[in-house]
Design a protein around this motif. Structure first.
Motif, PDB file in Angstrom:
ATOM      1  N   THR A 295       0.845  -1.192   0.000  1.00  0.00           N
ATOM      2  CA  THR A 295       0.000   0.000   0.000  1.00  0.00           C
ATOM      3  C   THR A 295       0.884   1.248   0.000  1.00  0.00           C
ATOM      4  O   THR A 295       2.115   1.170   0.099  1.00  0.00           O
ATOM      5  CB  THR A 295      -0.918   0.008   1.244  1.00  0.00           C
ATOM      6  N   ASN A 296       0.251   2.412  -0.054  1.00  0.00           N
ATOM      7  CA  ASN A 296       1.005   3.674  -0.024  1.00  0.00           C
ATOM      8  C   ASN A 296       1.357   4.111   1.394  1.00  0.00           C
ATOM      9  O   ASN A 296       2.036   5.118   1.584  1.00  0.00           O
ATOM     10  CB  ASN A 296       0.181   4.781  -0.698  1.00  0.00           C
ATOM     11  N   ASN A 297       0.903   3.325   2.382  1.00  0.00           N
ATOM     12  CA  ASN A 297       1.158   3.649   3.776  1.00  0.00           C
ATOM     13  C   ASN A 297       2.267   2.738   4.300  1.00  0.00           C
ATOM     14  O   ASN A 297       2.068   1.550   4.526  1.00  0.00           O
ATOM     15  CB  ASN A 297      -0.127   3.455   4.591  1.00  0.00           C
ATOM     16  N   THR A 298       3.457   3.307   4.487  1.00  0.00           N
ATOM     17  CA  THR A 298       4.626   2.513   4.891  1.00  0.00           C
ATOM     18  C   THR A 298       4.415   1.828   6.232  1.00  0.00           C
ATOM     19  O   THR A 298       4.743   0.637   6.396  1.00  0.00           O
ATOM     20  CB  THR A 298       5.882   3.409   4.961  1.00  0.00           C
ATOM     21  N   ARG A 299       3.869   2.579   7.212  1.00  0.00           N
ATOM     22  CA  ARG A 299       3.651   2.005   8.544  1.00  0.00           C
ATOM     23  C   ARG A 299       2.686   0.825   8.465  1.00  0.00           C
ATOM     24  O   ARG A 299       2.903  -0.214   9.086  1.00  0.00           O
ATOM     25  CB  ARG A 299       3.106   3.070   9.494  1.00  0.00           C
ATOM     26  N   ARG A 300       1.626   0.994   7.681  1.00  0.00           N
ATOM     27  CA  ARG A 300       0.651  -0.092   7.541  1.00  0.00           C
ATOM     28  C   ARG A 300       1.295  -1.312   6.891  1.00  0.00           C
ATOM     29  O   ARG A 300       1.021  -2.450   7.275  1.00  0.00           O
ATOM     30  CB  ARG A 300      -0.535   0.359   6.699  1.00  0.00           C
ATOM     31  N   ASN A 301       2.175  -1.064   5.905  1.00  0.00           N
ATOM     32  CA  ASN A 301       2.853  -2.181   5.247  1.00  0.00           C
ATOM     33  C   ASN A 301       3.675  -2.991   6.243  1.00  0.00           C
ATOM     34  O   ASN A 301       3.726  -4.221   6.178  1.00  0.00           O
ATOM     35  CB  ASN A 301       3.750  -1.678   4.123  1.00  0.00           C
ATOM     36  N   VAL A 302       4.332  -2.295   7.188  1.00  0.00           N
ATOM     37  CA  VAL A 302       5.151  -2.980   8.199  1.00  0.00           C
ATOM     38  C   VAL A 302       4.270  -3.851   9.086  1.00  0.00           C
ATOM     39  O   VAL A 302       4.583  -5.013   9.361  1.00  0.00           O
ATOM     40  CB  VAL A 302       5.927  -1.954   9.054  1.00  0.00           C
ATOM     41  N   VAL A 303       3.151  -3.265   9.545  1.00  0.00           N
ATOM     42  CA  VAL A 303       2.225  -4.014  10.406  1.00  0.00           C
ATOM     43  C   VAL A 303       1.638  -5.212   9.644  1.00  0.00           C
ATOM     44  O   VAL A 303       1.549  -6.332  10.174  1.00  0.00           O
ATOM     45  CB  VAL A 303       1.094  -3.097  10.913  1.00  0.00           C
ATOM     46  N   ASN A 304       1.262  -4.974   8.409  1.00  0.00           N
ATOM     47  CA  ASN A 304       0.670  -6.050   7.609  1.00  0.00           C
ATOM     48  C   ASN A 304       1.672  -7.171   7.350  1.00  0.00           C
ATOM     49  O   ASN A 304       1.312  -8.349   7.328  1.00  0.00           O
ATOM     50  CB  ASN A 304       0.154  -5.499   6.276  1.00  0.00           C
ATOM     51  N   LYS A 305       2.948  -6.776   7.173  1.00  0.00           N
ATOM     52  CA  LYS A 305       3.973  -7.788   6.945  1.00  0.00           C
ATOM     53  C   LYS A 305       4.126  -8.683   8.177  1.00  0.00           C
ATOM     54  O   LYS A 305       4.278  -9.907   8.058  1.00  0.00           O
ATOM     55  CB  LYS A 305       5.307  -7.123   6.613  1.00  0.00           C
ATOM     56  N   GLU A 306       4.051  -8.077   9.360  1.00  0.00           N
ATOM     57  CA  GLU A 306       4.132  -8.862  10.601  1.00  0.00           C
ATOM     58  C   GLU A 306       2.937  -9.808  10.713  1.00  0.00           C
ATOM     59  O   GLU A 306       3.086 -10.962  11.142  1.00  0.00           O
ATOM     60  CB  GLU A 306       4.185  -7.925  11.809  1.00  0.00           C
ATOM     61  N   THR A 307       1.760  -9.321  10.319  1.00  0.00           N
ATOM     62  CA  THR A 307       0.556 -10.165  10.353  1.00  0.00           C
ATOM     63  C   THR A 307       0.706 -11.353   9.410  1.00  0.00           C
ATOM     64  O   THR A 307       0.355 -12.489   9.741  1.00  0.00           O
ATOM     65  CB  THR A 307      -0.686  -9.348   9.956  1.00  0.00           C
ATOM     66  N   ARG A 308       1.261 -11.079   8.249  1.00  0.00           N
ATOM     67  CA  ARG A 308       1.469 -12.162   7.277  1.00  0.00           C
ATOM     68  C   ARG A 308       2.496 -13.165   7.783  1.00  0.00           C
ATOM     69  O   ARG A 308       2.366 -14.375   7.521  1.00  0.00           O
ATOM     70  CB  ARG A 308       1.882 -11.587   5.918  1.00  0.00           C
ATOM     71  N   GLU A 309       3.511 -12.695   8.509  1.00  0.00           N
ATOM     72  CA  GLU A 309       4.496 -13.615   9.086  1.00  0.00           C
ATOM     73  C   GLU A 309       3.833 -14.535  10.103  1.00  0.00           C
ATOM     74  O   GLU A 309       4.139 -15.729  10.168  1.00  0.00           O
ATOM     75  CB  GLU A 309       5.639 -12.830   9.737  1.00  0.00           C
ATOM     76  N   ASP A 310       2.931 -13.968  10.921  1.00  0.00           N
ATOM     77  CA  ASP A 310       2.197 -14.797  11.886  1.00  0.00           C
ATOM     78  C   ASP A 310       1.341 -15.831  11.156  1.00  0.00           C
ATOM     79  O   ASP A 310       1.260 -16.983  11.581  1.00  0.00           O
ATOM     80  CB  ASP A 310       1.304 -13.917  12.765  1.00  0.00           C
ATOM     81  N   SER A 311       0.710 -15.407  10.067  1.00  0.00           N
ATOM     82  CA  SER A 311      -0.093 -16.336   9.274  1.00  0.00           C
ATOM     83  C   SER A 311       0.788 -17.432   8.687  1.00  0.00           C
ATOM     84  O   SER A 311       0.395 -18.611   8.642  1.00  0.00           O
ATOM     85  CB  SER A 311      -0.812 -15.596   8.139  1.00  0.00           C
ATOM     86  N   ARG A 312       1.990 -17.060   8.258  1.00  0.00           N
ATOM     87  CA  ARG A 312       2.900 -18.047   7.663  1.00  0.00           C
ATOM     88  C   ARG A 312       3.292 -19.113   8.672  1.00  0.00           C
ATOM     89  O   ARG A 312       3.377 -20.303   8.342  1.00  0.00           O
ATOM     90  CB  ARG A 312       4.147 -17.355   7.116  1.00  0.00           C
ATOM     91  N   GLU A 313       3.512 -18.689   9.914  1.00  0.00           N
ATOM     92  CA  GLU A 313       3.854 -19.657  10.959  1.00  0.00           C
ATOM     93  C   GLU A 313       2.731 -20.680  11.134  1.00  0.00           C
ATOM     94  O   GLU A 313       2.980 -21.880  11.289  1.00  0.00           O
ATOM     95  CB  GLU A 313       4.116 -18.929  12.283  1.00  0.00           C
TER      96      GLU A 313
END
Length: 356
Positions: A173-191
């Motif tokens: 997305t165009n929101n860098t902070r949101r991208n960081v949070v979303n990436k962490e969420t995706r990492e949790d999903s990956r686990e």
């Protein structure tokens, strides 16, 4: 492992999350970006020191509900994964982002009846995507119960398959902070997903793979079946109408033949009466006793015979016409009733088409 679902449920995103790559093109809308089979391979450590690894292969299929492709074209595309199916699958991920839709029910039907076989349930996991409360077991359990209560048609897969909850928000997305949070969420999903894969045992290789091409070739959607049924119904209606009309035409021809026969018979009797009268006149002339009174009697007899012939003709014609009319009316009533019945059946099929 393979992923299947209707268009727009996040198959490609899930494939990226599991593989830890960006090899699969993600789409934020309901139009599938995946038009061909896509594959990615990756390795994961199964020991902390990395001395043992496990190699995975992720197969992303075309969206079954892709409106740009016919169902048969979708099946043809999935057919391209045959070489991987022959090697077997450890798990099939059936992806949904909410309540099961009609598209998803159709997708499961294709999965079970056309692509694989009934054994597919044992190797299927339902992945519930876009579930922000995926780390809340109570929320997940409530959703599992809701899925079972609302989807009687799919109870066999819901009761047999595991249901795993993840959330894979976009990271571009165009929101860098949101991208960081979303990436962490995706990492949790990956686990969660890797833990699932670590528990998968067995290798699913459908026994009916050899017949898959024939099943795909013979597959028809409900709409195609209804269209074929409607076409067959229209053909039967036309044939029945032509048959009844042919019977009416034959009746008309028979009536014309009978009328001609009656008319010819009447003309024959009139001619016979005329010939008798002429012969009687000639006989009387030869005998020399043709009086005016005798001539009048002969002419009267001739006229009476002609009148009787015409009256008989009219009686026979009226009787024949009435008989033919009764038969024709019966055929027309049969035609009208058949047309009404066919119309009701056609409307029933058209109503099914509208609801398909």
């Amino acid at each position: 492992m393979g992923g299947v679902s209707p268009t727009g449920n996040g198959k490609s995103t899930l494939a990226n999350v599991i593989s830890g790559t960006n090899k699969f093109k993600e789409s934020a809308d309901s139009v599938s970006e995946t038009r061909r089979i896509e594959v990615a391979e990756f390795e994961e450590n199964i020991t902390q020191d990395g001395s043992e690894k496990i190699r995975y292969r992720v197969i992303d299929t075309v969206g079954i509900g892709d409106t740009r492709l016919t169902p048969r074209a979708v099946l043809g595309t999935i057919q391209e994964a045959e070489e991987y199916l022959e090697k077997g699958l450890s798990q099939i991920l059936f992806i949904t982002n909410g309540r099961f839709t009609e598209e998803e029910k159709i997708a499961y039907k294709l999965l079970r009846q056309v692509i694989f076989d009934n054994e597919v349930v044992r190797y299927t996991t339902i992945i519930r995507t876009n579930f922000p409360e995926f780390d809340n077991e109570d929320a997940c359990e409530r959703d599992r119960r809701a899925l079972k209560n609302e989807n009687g048609e799919l109870l066999d897969i819901i009761n047999s398959a595991r249901i795993i909850y993840v959330d894979n928000p976009p990271i571009n997305t165009n929101n860098t902070r949101r991208n960081v949070v979303n990436k962490e969420t995706r990492e949790d999903s990956r686990e969660i997903l890797l833990t699932l894969l670590g528990t998968c045992r067995g290798n699913y290789r459908p026994e009916n793979l050899a017949q898959m091409n024939e099943r795909i070739k013979n597959y028809k959607t409900e709409k195609e079946k209804l269209e074929a049924e409607l076409k067959e119904k229209d053909k039967a209606m036309k044939e029945q109408g032509e048959k009844l009309q042919g019977q009416i035409d034959n009746l008309n021809k028979e009536q014309d033949r009978k009328m001609k026969e009656i008319s010819d018979n009447c003309d024959k009797k009139i001619k016979e009466a005329q010939d008798r009268a002429d012969q009687q006149i000639r006989d009387a002339q030869n005998q020399g006793n043709l009086s005016e009174k005798l001539l009048e009697m002969i002419e009267k007899n001739r006229a009476d015979a002609e009148e009787r012939a015409r009256e008989d003709k009219k009686i026979i014609e009226d009787r024949a016409k009435a008989d033919m009319k009764e038969k024709e009316d019966g055929l027309r009533r049969e035609m009208a009733l058949q047309k009404e019945i066919d119309g009701l059946k056609r409307k029933e099929i058209e109503d099914k088409q509208k609801n398909t």
